[in-house]
Write a protein that holds these residues in place. Structure first.
Motif, PDB file in Angstrom:
ATOM      1  N   THR A   6      15.732 -34.899 -47.959  1.00  0.00           N
ATOM      2  CA  THR A   6      16.321 -33.676 -48.505  1.00  0.00           C
ATOM      3  C   THR A   6      15.539 -32.449 -48.063  1.00  0.00           C
ATOM      4  O   THR A   6      14.330 -32.374 -48.256  1.00  0.00           O
ATOM      5  N   VAL A   7      16.258 -31.499 -47.482  1.00  0.00           N
ATOM      6  CA  VAL A   7      15.665 -30.209 -47.101  1.00  0.00           C
ATOM      7  C   VAL A   7      16.140 -29.154 -48.089  1.00  0.00           C
ATOM      8  O   VAL A   7      17.340 -29.059 -48.371  1.00  0.00           O
ATOM      9  N   LYS A  16      11.230 -23.113 -46.496  1.00  0.00           N
ATOM     10  CA  LYS A  16      11.998 -24.357 -46.439  1.00  0.00           C
ATOM     11  C   LYS A  16      11.055 -25.520 -46.683  1.00  0.00           C
ATOM     12  O   LYS A  16       9.882 -25.469 -46.297  1.00  0.00           O
ATOM     13  N   SER A  17      11.588 -26.562 -47.324  1.00  0.00           N
ATOM     14  CA  SER A  17      10.737 -27.713 -47.609  1.00  0.00           C
ATOM     15  C   SER A  17      11.525 -29.007 -47.467  1.00  0.00           C
ATOM     16  O   SER A  17      12.752 -29.023 -47.534  1.00  0.00           O
ATOM     17  N   ILE A  18      10.789 -30.089 -47.245  1.00  0.00           N
ATOM     18  CA  ILE A  18      11.351 -31.437 -47.149  1.00  0.00           C
ATOM     19  C   ILE A  18      10.683 -32.276 -48.240  1.00  0.00           C
ATOM     20  O   ILE A  18       9.457 -32.259 -48.367  1.00  0.00           O
ATOM     21  N   ALA A  19      11.489 -32.980 -49.033  1.00  0.00           N
ATOM     22  CA  ALA A  19      10.957 -33.764 -50.154  1.00  0.00           C
ATOM     23  C   ALA A  19      10.496 -35.138 -49.690  1.00  0.00           C
ATOM     24  O   ALA A  19      11.062 -35.713 -48.756  1.00  0.00           O
ATOM     25  N   VAL A  29       6.786 -31.039 -48.454  1.00  0.00           N
ATOM     26  CA  VAL A  29       6.029 -30.389 -47.402  1.00  0.00           C
ATOM     27  C   VAL A  29       6.943 -29.283 -46.872  1.00  0.00           C
ATOM     28  O   VAL A  29       8.149 -29.491 -46.741  1.00  0.00           O
ATOM     29  N   GLY A  30       6.378 -28.105 -46.659  1.00  0.00           N
ATOM     30  CA  GLY A  30       7.255 -27.004 -46.290  1.00  0.00           C
ATOM     31  C   GLY A  30       6.560 -25.942 -45.485  1.00  0.00           C
ATOM     32  O   GLY A  30       5.367 -26.049 -45.162  1.00  0.00           O
ATOM     33  N   VAL A  31       7.338 -24.923 -45.163  1.00  0.00           N
ATOM     34  CA  VAL A  31       6.839 -23.785 -44.390  1.00  0.00           C
ATOM     35  C   VAL A  31       7.282 -22.496 -45.074  1.00  0.00           C
ATOM     36  O   VAL A  31       8.428 -22.379 -45.524  1.00  0.00           O
TER      37      VAL A  31
ATOM     38  N   LEU B   5      13.606 -20.129 -40.223  1.00  0.00           N
ATOM     39  CA  LEU B   5      12.791 -21.332 -40.027  1.00  0.00           C
ATOM     40  C   LEU B   5      13.710 -22.432 -39.516  1.00  0.00           C
ATOM     41  O   LEU B   5      14.745 -22.720 -40.112  1.00  0.00           O
ATOM     42  N   LYS B  16      12.631 -35.606 -40.250  1.00  0.00           N
ATOM     43  CA  LYS B  16      13.008 -34.185 -40.223  1.00  0.00           C
ATOM     44  C   LYS B  16      11.753 -33.354 -40.134  1.00  0.00           C
ATOM     45  O   LYS B  16      10.715 -33.725 -40.687  1.00  0.00           O
ATOM     46  N   ILE B  18      10.100 -29.052 -39.693  1.00  0.00           N
ATOM     47  CA  ILE B  18      10.262 -27.598 -39.747  1.00  0.00           C
ATOM     48  C   ILE B  18       9.240 -27.017 -38.772  1.00  0.00           C
ATOM     49  O   ILE B  18       8.060 -27.382 -38.819  1.00  0.00           O
ATOM     50  N   VAL B  29       5.867 -29.314 -39.089  1.00  0.00           N
ATOM     51  CA  VAL B  29       5.489 -30.129 -40.230  1.00  0.00           C
ATOM     52  C   VAL B  29       6.743 -30.919 -40.590  1.00  0.00           C
ATOM     53  O   VAL B  29       7.850 -30.377 -40.556  1.00  0.00           O
ATOM     54  N   VAL B  31       8.603 -34.959 -42.153  1.00  0.00           N
ATOM     55  CA  VAL B  31       8.565 -36.170 -42.966  1.00  0.00           C
ATOM     56  C   VAL B  31       9.258 -37.288 -42.193  1.00  0.00           C
ATOM     57  O   VAL B  31      10.317 -37.081 -41.593  1.00  0.00           O
ATOM     58  N   ALA B  90       4.370 -37.597 -44.639  1.00  0.00           N
ATOM     59  CA  ALA B  90       4.417 -36.224 -44.119  1.00  0.00           C
ATOM     60  C   ALA B  90       3.344 -36.059 -43.054  1.00  0.00           C
ATOM     61  O   ALA B  90       2.247 -36.616 -43.169  1.00  0.00           O
TER      62      ALA B  90
END
Lengths: 96, 96
Positions: A6-7, A16-19, A29-31, B5, B16, B18, B29, B31, B90
């Motif tokens: 999931t983004v 933006k982040s990824i779970a 983890v995100g930016v 982003l 995925k 970013i 970064v 996952v 991650a």
């Protein structure tokens, strides 16, 4: 296996982040793009700078504090905190 | 500022990432879901485990090697390497 990753996107796509879930727990983890943001917590968060730097005003603090790559700060549940991002920054946010 | 982003997706959405650029250089970064993957490089890559673990067969190696949170491995340009992911992981990948 076909686990969908999931983004999530915040602040008009500036964050933006990824779970992920693993032995360490639940994290994203995100930016963050350059900018200023205010985040709210619903659980305790352990925020670690992965690349870049964050300048943070923690809940109930008046001073800004800088966190470099590898540094972690903790925010309790149901708090808000402000972040200034001066270069695009990657982070790991672990929830507890 | 309104920097978009970029999110990329690989291996049927099992990986995925970013993208980011900052003082450290150009990185992603991302996952990886549980699975096995083969990646190719077009530049030298510094891969760091941010959360979780990776088991990796580096180019021209016959043995698998484990990398835990905080560990980094380097892959030269124009190589391929194999990764086994036993828990969602991650990573930070810095390009050079």
């Amino acid at each position: 296996m076909s686990t969908a990753l999931t983004v999530n996107s915040y602040f008009n796509d500036q964050v933006k982040s990824i779970a992920l879930e693993n032995a360490e727990g639940t994290s994203t983890v995100g930016v963050m793009a350059v900018g200023e943001y205010e985040f709210g917590t619903s659980q305790r968060e352990y925020m670690t700078v992965v690349s870049g730097a964050l300048t943070v005003k923690l809940p109930a603090q008046t001073d800004w504090k800088s966190f470099a790559k590898g540094d972690t700060f903790i925010v309790e549940a149901n708090q808000s905190f402000q972040v200034k991002v001066e270069e695009t920054t990657a982070y790991l946010c672990r929830y507890e």
